[in-house]
Design an enzyme around this catalytic site. Sequence first.
Site, PDB file in Angstrom:
ATOM      1  N   SER A  98      42.569  44.753  40.213  1.00  0.00           N
ATOM      2  CA  SER A  98      42.361  45.526  38.943  1.00  0.00           C
ATOM      3  C   SER A  98      41.214  46.771  39.428  1.00  0.00           C
ATOM      4  O   SER A  98      40.311  46.563  39.727  1.00  0.00           O
ATOM      5  CB  SER A  98      41.605  44.772  38.119  1.00  0.00           C
ATOM      6  OG  SER A  98      42.460  43.866  37.615  1.00  0.00           O
ATOM      7  N   LYS A 173      46.039  47.453  32.558  1.00  0.00           N
ATOM      8  CA  LYS A 173      45.141  46.495  32.793  1.00  0.00           C
ATOM      9  C   LYS A 173      43.951  46.572  32.026  1.00  0.00           C
ATOM     10  O   LYS A 173      42.889  45.594  31.590  1.00  0.00           O
ATOM     11  CB  LYS A 173      44.861  46.070  34.371  1.00  0.00           C
ATOM     12  CG  LYS A 173      43.948  45.357  34.840  1.00  0.00           C
ATOM     13  CD  LYS A 173      44.045  43.937  34.346  1.00  0.00           C
ATOM     14  CE  LYS A 173      42.948  42.985  34.646  1.00  0.00           C
ATOM     15  NZ  LYS A 173      43.093  41.743  34.484  1.00  0.00           N
ATOM     16  N   LYS A 241      32.643  45.590  35.851  1.00  0.00           N
ATOM     17  CA  LYS A 241      33.497  46.605  36.522  1.00  0.00           C
ATOM     18  C   LYS A 241      34.605  47.098  35.836  1.00  0.00           C
ATOM     19  O   LYS A 241      34.913  48.258  35.639  1.00  0.00           O
ATOM     20  CB  LYS A 241      34.001  45.664  37.874  1.00  0.00           C
ATOM     21  CG  LYS A 241      34.863  46.746  38.600  1.00  0.00           C
ATOM     22  CD  LYS A 241      36.568  46.388  38.702  1.00  0.00           C
ATOM     23  CE  LYS A 241      36.781  45.031  38.969  1.00  0.00           C
ATOM     24  NZ  LYS A 241      38.177  44.456  39.008  1.00  0.00           N
TER      25      LYS A 241
HETATM   26  P1  NAD Z   1      37.427  37.223  44.923  1.00  0.00           P
HETATM   27  O1  NAD Z   1      36.115  37.990  45.180  1.00  0.00           O
HETATM   28  O2  NAD Z   1      37.231  35.841  44.834  1.00  0.00           O
HETATM   29  O3  NAD Z   1      38.449  37.530  45.943  1.00  0.00           O
HETATM   30  C1  NAD Z   1      38.393  38.805  46.714  1.00  0.00           C
HETATM   31  C2  NAD Z   1      38.496  38.714  48.396  1.00  0.00           C
HETATM   32  O4  NAD Z   1      38.884  39.881  48.623  1.00  0.00           O
HETATM   33  C3  NAD Z   1      37.444  37.792  48.925  1.00  0.00           C
HETATM   34  O5  NAD Z   1      37.725  36.876  49.863  1.00  0.00           O
HETATM   35  C4  NAD Z   1      36.849  39.089  49.841  1.00  0.00           C
HETATM   36  O6  NAD Z   1      36.342  38.507  50.930  1.00  0.00           O
HETATM   37  C5  NAD Z   1      38.082  39.926  50.226  1.00  0.00           C
HETATM   38  N1  NAD Z   1      37.849  41.093  50.469  1.00  0.00           N
HETATM   39  C6  NAD Z   1      37.341  42.289  49.808  1.00  0.00           C
HETATM   40  N2  NAD Z   1      37.023  43.418  50.532  1.00  0.00           N
HETATM   41  C7  NAD Z   1      38.099  43.094  51.487  1.00  0.00           C
HETATM   42  C8  NAD Z   1      38.659  44.017  52.292  1.00  0.00           C
HETATM   43  N3  NAD Z   1      38.395  45.087  52.520  1.00  0.00           N
HETATM   44  N4  NAD Z   1      39.814  43.533  53.257  1.00  0.00           N
HETATM   45  C9  NAD Z   1      40.212  42.325  53.378  1.00  0.00           C
HETATM   46  N5  NAD Z   1      39.456  41.468  52.320  1.00  0.00           N
HETATM   47  C10 NAD Z   1      38.772  41.728  51.580  1.00  0.00           C
HETATM   48  O7  NAD Z   1      37.811  38.072  43.371  1.00  0.00           O
HETATM   49  P2  NAD Z   1      39.366  37.277  42.635  1.00  0.00           P
HETATM   50  O8  NAD Z   1      38.673  36.776  41.429  1.00  0.00           O
HETATM   51  O9  NAD Z   1      40.348  37.035  43.605  1.00  0.00           O
HETATM   52  O10 NAD Z   1      39.695  38.926  41.945  1.00  0.00           O
HETATM   53  C11 NAD Z   1      40.473  39.986  42.921  1.00  0.00           C
HETATM   54  C12 NAD Z   1      40.798  41.006  42.083  1.00  0.00           C
HETATM   55  O11 NAD Z   1      41.678  40.413  40.879  1.00  0.00           O
HETATM   56  C13 NAD Z   1      39.900  41.717  41.210  1.00  0.00           C
HETATM   57  O12 NAD Z   1      40.146  43.070  41.045  1.00  0.00           O
HETATM   58  C14 NAD Z   1      39.858  41.011  40.026  1.00  0.00           C
HETATM   59  O13 NAD Z   1      39.203  41.770  38.926  1.00  0.00           O
HETATM   60  C15 NAD Z   1      41.278  40.775  39.519  1.00  0.00           C
HETATM   61  N6  NAD Z   1      41.580  39.505  38.622  1.00  0.00           N
HETATM   62  C16 NAD Z   1      40.702  38.521  38.836  1.00  0.00           C
HETATM   63  C17 NAD Z   1      41.157  37.428  38.009  1.00  0.00           C
HETATM   64  C18 NAD Z   1      40.369  36.043  37.944  1.00  0.00           C
HETATM   65  O14 NAD Z   1      40.449  35.226  36.917  1.00  0.00           O
HETATM   66  N7  NAD Z   1      39.433  35.876  38.982  1.00  0.00           N
HETATM   67  C19 NAD Z   1      41.961  37.644  36.908  1.00  0.00           C
HETATM   68  C20 NAD Z   1      42.838  38.677  36.790  1.00  0.00           C
HETATM   69  C21 NAD Z   1      42.707  39.950  37.889  1.00  0.00           C
END
Ligand code: NAD
Length: 300
Positions: A98, A173, A241
């Site tokens: 997102s 979103k 964010k």
């Molecule tokens: P998270 O922090 O658990 O996971 C993100 C992962 O990406 C981490 O493992 C991090 O180390 C990795 N990462 C960061 N930069 C990187 C790069 N340059 N190269 C490779 N890996 C990299 O986050 P999440 O909760 O999984 O959320 C991910 C996205 O999904 C966000 O944009 C969030 O807003 C969206 N989202 C999350 C949820 C939720 O409930 N957690 C729901 C809907 C949408």
Amino acid sequence: MTSSLKIGFIGLGIMGAPMAGHLVTAGHDVFVYTRGKMPDAIAQSRATKCLSARGVAERADIIILMVPDTPNVNEALFSADGIAAGLSAGKVVVDMSSISPIETKLFAKKINALGCDYLDAPVSGGEVGAKNATLSIMVGGSDATFERVKPVFELMGKNITLVGGNGDGQTAKVANQIIVALNIEAVAEALLFAAKAGADPARVRQALMGGFASSKILEVHGERMVKRTFDPGFRIALHQKDLNLALSSARALGVSLPNTANAQELFNSCAAHGGAAWDHSAMVRALEKLANFEIGQQAA
Ligand code: NAD
């Protein structure tokens, strides 16, 4: 499944790990790369572990990203060892993070210039939706690219909608996150009010579940507020964010979003109390500070 696809997955956190897991289970050739620790389930699976995002893009035809924020997507795409360095014409980049709708349009143009297609495809439904493959997926991009990637989306989600061109998926979103934040605030205020009035908040939640006040947020986040389970889930920092994207875009558009601004202030207060990594249902804690009363406390 018709035939095995070569799919890349970059970013294996709370959401990415189970989403990538579904692609492996479906029998596709999955190439993965993440910052930080490789989740056990993926480490032990037959997914191919790559050393960089570039390595993933060299091997896969459809490359999915699921990282936290706009700068993370920028880096994964365009750093020296990033996706763009490994792409060849005809591949598709699918950003399911997102992030900013405005930056998304620029990213798509740069990927298109390499002879590749781009979809923005953020999701809603949280960790539960990721694990159960029931995410809502809101997509921006061309019809043809959407149709090409749709069978992959269907392994991760249920309500899959092509909203419009690049950036429109991210705009949808942001709209989603406005509704979720205001809904959390409404549920938190109602349960706090009920508890202070001396009613059992768990029973009040139960009583409201069938009527007009019913919502997924009352069901899932209301339960977290009552049971005090604030492990993410969805971290407050990520919702800050998203509301930042809403408020800065609204400012650019000349649209006033007073209650979105208010919800953001409550998240800011949680973060100031050490809660940036709490689940977003913990917004109730900011309201509890204002009321000097906690749900679960015995009303005087
Ligand atoms: P998270 O922090 O658990 O996971 C993100 C992962 O990406 C981490 O493992 C991090 O180390 C990795 N990462 C960061 N930069 C990187 C790069 N340059 N190269 C490779 N890996 C990299 O986050 P999440 O909760 O999984 O959320 C991910 C996205 O999904 C966000 O944009 C969030 O807003 C969206 N989202 C999350 C949820 C939720 O409930 N957690 C729901 C809907 C949408």
